[in-house]
Each structure stands twice: as C-alpha cells, then as structure tokens.
Write a protein that holds these residues in place. Structure first.
Motif, PDB file in Angstrom:
ATOM      1  N   LEU A   1      -2.825   1.366   8.437  1.00 39.46           N
ATOM      2  CA  LEU A   1      -2.595   0.346   9.469  1.00 39.46           C
ATOM      3  C   LEU A   1      -3.133   0.797  10.819  1.00 39.46           C
ATOM      4  O   LEU A   1      -3.764   0.014  11.548  1.00 39.46           O
ATOM      5  CB  LEU A   1      -1.099   0.044   9.579  1.00 39.46           C
ATOM      6  CG  LEU A   1      -0.453  -0.650   8.367  1.00 39.46           C
ATOM      7  CD1 LEU A   1       1.054  -0.701   8.527  1.00 39.46           C
ATOM      8  CD2 LEU A   1      -1.020  -2.052   8.174  1.00 39.46           C
ATOM      9  N   ASP A   2      -2.923   2.055  11.152  1.00 39.21           N
ATOM     10  CA  ASP A   2      -3.351   2.573  12.458  1.00 39.21           C
ATOM     11  C   ASP A   2      -4.875   2.617  12.587  1.00 39.21           C
ATOM     12  O   ASP A   2      -5.405   2.578  13.698  1.00 39.21           O
ATOM     13  CB  ASP A   2      -2.783   3.981  12.696  1.00 39.21           C
ATOM     14  CG  ASP A   2      -1.277   3.960  12.924  1.00 39.21           C
ATOM     15  OD1 ASP A   2      -0.739   2.873  13.201  1.00 39.21           O
ATOM     16  OD2 ASP A   2      -0.640   5.027  12.800  1.00 39.21           O
TER      17      ASP A   2
ATOM     18  N   HIS B   1       6.629  -3.795   7.048  1.00 40.94           N
ATOM     19  CA  HIS B   1       6.306  -3.269   8.375  1.00 40.94           C
ATOM     20  C   HIS B   1       6.277  -4.458   9.334  1.00 40.94           C
ATOM     21  O   HIS B   1       5.314  -5.236   9.337  1.00 40.94           O
ATOM     22  CB  HIS B   1       4.949  -2.575   8.336  1.00 40.94           C
ATOM     23  CG  HIS B   1       4.603  -1.819   9.575  1.00 40.94           C
ATOM     24  ND1 HIS B   1       4.365  -2.441  10.783  1.00 40.94           N
ATOM     25  CD2 HIS B   1       4.462  -0.480   9.806  1.00 40.94           C
ATOM     26  CE1 HIS B   1       4.079  -1.532  11.695  1.00 40.94           C
ATOM     27  NE2 HIS B   1       4.142  -0.330  11.127  1.00 40.94           N
TER      28      HIS B   1
ATOM     29  N   LYS C   1      -0.302  13.551   4.177  1.00 38.01           N
ATOM     30  CA  LYS C   1      -0.835  13.823   5.510  1.00 38.01           C
ATOM     31  C   LYS C   1      -2.157  14.582   5.425  1.00 38.01           C
ATOM     32  O   LYS C   1      -3.099  14.304   6.170  1.00 38.01           O
ATOM     33  CB  LYS C   1       0.183  14.609   6.335  1.00 38.01           C
ATOM     34  CG  LYS C   1       1.407  13.789   6.727  1.00 38.01           C
ATOM     35  CD  LYS C   1       2.400  14.620   7.524  1.00 38.01           C
ATOM     36  CE  LYS C   1       3.603  13.774   7.944  1.00 38.01           C
ATOM     37  NZ  LYS C   1       4.622  14.575   8.665  1.00 38.01           N
TER      38      LYS C   1
ATOM     39  N   ARG D   1       4.631   6.435   2.920  1.00 37.33           N
ATOM     40  CA  ARG D   1       4.560   5.798   4.235  1.00 37.33           C
ATOM     41  C   ARG D   1       3.484   6.413   5.121  1.00 37.33           C
ATOM     42  O   ARG D   1       2.910   5.724   5.967  1.00 37.33           O
ATOM     43  CB  ARG D   1       5.921   5.885   4.940  1.00 37.33           C
ATOM     44  CG  ARG D   1       6.971   4.963   4.348  1.00 37.33           C
ATOM     45  CD  ARG D   1       8.196   4.875   5.234  1.00 37.33           C
ATOM     46  NE  ARG D   1       9.194   3.991   4.664  1.00 37.33           N
ATOM     47  CZ  ARG D   1       9.208   2.683   4.840  1.00 37.33           C
ATOM     48  NH1 ARG D   1       8.260   2.104   5.548  1.00 37.33           N
ATOM     49  NH2 ARG D   1      10.161   1.946   4.294  1.00 37.33           N
ATOM     50  N   SER D   2       3.215   7.700   4.940  1.00 41.15           N
ATOM     51  CA  SER D   2       2.177   8.339   5.759  1.00 41.15           C
ATOM     52  C   SER D   2       0.824   7.679   5.526  1.00 41.15           C
ATOM     53  O   SER D   2       0.063   7.438   6.471  1.00 41.15           O
ATOM     54  CB  SER D   2       2.088   9.837   5.428  1.00 41.15           C
ATOM     55  OG  SER D   2       3.266  10.501   5.792  1.00 41.15           O
TER      56      SER D   2
ATOM     57  N   ALA E   1       3.064  -5.072  11.371  1.00 43.26           N
ATOM     58  CA  ALA E   1       1.910  -5.417  10.537  1.00 43.26           C
ATOM     59  C   ALA E   1       2.048  -6.833   9.988  1.00 43.26           C
ATOM     60  O   ALA E   1       1.067  -7.587   9.931  1.00 43.26           O
ATOM     61  CB  ALA E   1       1.783  -4.417   9.388  1.00 43.26           C
TER      62      ALA E   1
ATOM     63  N   GLN F   1       0.439   4.603   4.296  1.00 39.96           N
ATOM     64  CA  GLN F   1       0.573   3.225   4.777  1.00 39.96           C
ATOM     65  C   GLN F   1       0.323   3.145   6.288  1.00 39.96           C
ATOM     66  O   GLN F   1      -0.477   2.331   6.758  1.00 39.96           O
ATOM     67  CB  GLN F   1       1.976   2.691   4.478  1.00 39.96           C
ATOM     68  CG  GLN F   1       2.220   1.271   5.008  1.00 39.96           C
ATOM     69  CD  GLN F   1       3.683   0.876   4.960  1.00 39.96           C
ATOM     70  OE1 GLN F   1       4.568   1.710   4.772  1.00 39.96           O
ATOM     71  NE2 GLN F   1       3.953  -0.406   5.134  1.00 39.96           N
ATOM     72  N   TYR F   2       1.002   3.998   7.053  1.00 38.70           N
ATOM     73  CA  TYR F   2       0.864   3.950   8.508  1.00 38.70           C
ATOM     74  C   TYR F   2      -0.545   4.328   8.953  1.00 38.70           C
ATOM     75  O   TYR F   2      -1.086   3.737   9.896  1.00 38.70           O
ATOM     76  CB  TYR F   2       1.882   4.873   9.176  1.00 38.70           C
ATOM     77  CG  TYR F   2       3.319   4.425   9.017  1.00 38.70           C
ATOM     78  CD1 TYR F   2       3.627   3.122   8.634  1.00 38.70           C
ATOM     79  CD2 TYR F   2       4.376   5.301   9.229  1.00 38.70           C
ATOM     80  CE1 TYR F   2       4.934   2.704   8.475  1.00 38.70           C
ATOM     81  CE2 TYR F   2       5.696   4.893   9.083  1.00 38.70           C
ATOM     82  CZ  TYR F   2       5.969   3.596   8.704  1.00 38.70           C
ATOM     83  OH  TYR F   2       7.269   3.188   8.554  1.00 38.70           O
ATOM     84  N   SER F   3      -1.147   5.281   8.260  1.00 37.22           N
ATOM     85  CA  SER F   3      -2.509   5.679   8.627  1.00 37.22           C
ATOM     86  C   SER F   3      -3.501   4.560   8.364  1.00 37.22           C
ATOM     87  O   SER F   3      -4.417   4.327   9.159  1.00 37.22           O
ATOM     88  CB  SER F   3      -2.919   6.942   7.847  1.00 37.22           C
ATOM     89  OG  SER F   3      -2.108   8.034   8.195  1.00 37.22           O
TER      90      SER F   3
END
Length: 323
Positions: A116-117, A162, A68, A109-110, A165, A112-114
C-alpha cells in the motif's frame, strides 16, 4: 531467501532477454546454453521459476522478520514486475507471481502495508487493465480471466481491513472501474466479451467485503457515501446477477444477494425504489422456481444449494421490507 530471489531475478531476466522460456527444450539447445554459461548455473526455466515462487511464499509465510527482509531486498518489485511483463514471461508464471503476492499480502501485514505504501494498488490496476482485449486486434490470446482474477484477489487482500486503503479505493473512479468491468458493466460500451466466471466471483467477493458489515463498522462516517458511489454497480448486479438465466453461477448469485442484503440492512445504506422493484420481481420468480424443485429427482448438493438460496432470498426480502 536471498538466493531464491536472486534465482527468480535471473529467471525473469533470461525470459526478457531470450523471449519466453518454455518448459521443454531440445537437448541440442540445452547443450548450447550450458556452453554459453561457461560453467555457471543456467538461469531457471519457467517451471523452475514457478516452483521457486511457491517456495518463496512458503518460506516467508507469516514470519514478520522474513516479510520485512523480503520487502527490503526488493521482493515486491520482483513479483509485480514479473506479473506485469506480458510479452516474454509466460502467463502461468505471471499468474503464479500474483498468486504468491496475494498469499503473502493476506498472511503478513508487513507485506500488505509495504504494498500500500509503495502505490502497489495502482500498479495492480495497471496490470489488470493491460489484460483487456484489444477491440481492433483481439490480441489477448488465451485470456481466461485468471490474471485479472488474481489481480483482484491481491487488491482485496491489500485493501480490505485497512480503513485508509478502503477509503482511497472507493473514492477513486479508476479503482472502482476494476469492479465495474469485472462484473461486466462496461462490456457493451467497450466491445469487451463478458468477464469469465472466475473474475466475476473475485470481483463480487471484493465488492461484498467493501460493503459488508465489517466495512460498515470501519467506515461508519462515510459508509453512505461509499454506497452512493457504488450505486451503479448495485443497480447492475441487481438487474443481471440474481436470476440463474442471466447469471448461471451460484457463487456469483450468492455474493450478489449478500451484498444487496448488507446494504439494505445498514441504516446508512440505500436501495432505491427501482432496485427494490427489480429485486422483488426476480425474487418472486426465483422462489417459485426453487419451491417447485422435485427433491426426489435432485441430488443432495442441488437440494442444499436450493435451501441456501431460499434462505438468502428470505433474509433479503425481509431487509427490503423494513422501514
């Protein structure tokens, strides 16, 4: 971690300001650089930047709090920016940026999600297509497919697993073109050379994941549509990547057989009659050739590969024969 990112930023900026920094410099140039820095630490050279990138990966790893923080202080932008700079950052450093990014996305995952976002897949696609050979100038010196292969590996880590995604990737024509070009579909139309084996492997592994059993379970309502969108790729690999004469790499053939079997096995998948005929003809040829192998004159690894391919062909053929 802040110090590592700061040093990486200085190294990247030095490359952009001064041109590509090589790993070996003349002593005279080093003395001049030291004088110009007025007592400050000199910016890291290419070798040191690569070392810092790997240190960063090991430092962040699977630690959620560090991941993060890595995102919050601009780590993703730094890695994507380094990978995207084609003129003044060496290819080996750009490749390491993508290697580290793929590992961090896969581990955490943090991250990964960042990615993608923040529209990271689109940024990766831009890096991928920037590596295409210019048909007029042939300006793509030293392209071995490593950069594009690592872009695809990073995409795979970010997208697979995901559901949202995966859905966005599979419904985007531009995104699908990454896989299409990576297996060689567009080379004739776009005057491109055949994709290197490392790139073909990465694209087929990604494709196999997108159409595999786990993906079918995640996308139960639209798996049929996904297969339909990728039918041109399925037809292409069925015609060109099953036979060792047209695809000499065993791993590529293995991914191809598995992908076709996954689609044939799923009730929402569809292998059309033309593909069945192509697969059947090639399968008969391959099985006869493998059964004729003289095991006494073959080493253990060849015999083992031969047995594995025979088994895969058996499962694929059985899947196609089911009503």
């Amino acid at each position: 971690m802040t110090r590592i990112l700061a040093d990486l930023g200085r190294g990247f900026q030095a490359m952009k300001d001064l041109g590509t920094i090589v790993e070996d410099e003349d002593e005279e140039e080093e003395e001049e650089e030291s004088a110009d820095n007025n007592g400050k630490d000199p910016p890291p050279d290419a070798a040191r930047v690569s070392e810092l990138l790997l240190t960063l990966r090991d430092f962040v790893g699977e630690r959620i709090d560090y991941a993060k923080a890595f995102v919050a202080i601009g780590g993703l932008s730094l890695l994507l920016g380094g990978a995207a700079e084609r003129v003044r950052i060496p290819r080996n450093v750009r490749s390491t940026c993508l290697r580290v990014l793929a590992d961090l996305v896969n581990l955490n995952r943090s991250v990964q999600y960042s990615l993608l976002d923040n529209d990271g897949v689109r940024a990766l696609a831009a890096i991928y297509f920037a590596e295409f050979v210019d048909a007029e100038t042939n300006n793509n010196e030293g392209d071995d497919g490593k950069i594009r292969g690592r872009v695809v590996k990073t995409m795979r880590a970010a997208v697979c697993g995901h559901p949202g995604a995966e859905r966005m990737f599979c419904t985007s024509p531009e995104a699908r073109k990454v896989i299409e070009s990576g297996v060689g579909m567009h080379q004739a139309d776009e005057a491109l050379p055949a994709p290197p084996v490392a790139l073909r492997r990465q694209c087929l592994a990604f494709f196999c994941d997108l159409l595999g059993p786990a993906a079918a379970k995640r996308s139960s309502s639209d798996y049929g549509k996904r297969v339909e969108r990728f039918t041109p790729v399925l037809e292409y690999i069925a015609g060109t990547m099953l036979d060792d004469e047209s695809e000499p790499d065993w791993e590529c053939r293995e991914f191809t057989i598995k992908t076709l079997r996954y689609v044939a096995t799923n009730e929402r998948g569809a292998i059309n009659d033309s593909m069945k005929e192509t697969i059947g003809t090639c399968g008969t040829k391959r099985v006869e050739k493998m059964k004729a192998l003289n095991r006494a004159e073959s080493n253990a690894s060849i015999s083992e590969q031969n047995d594995e391919e025979l088994y895969l062909w058996k499962t694929l053929t059985e899947s196609l024969e089911k009503p």
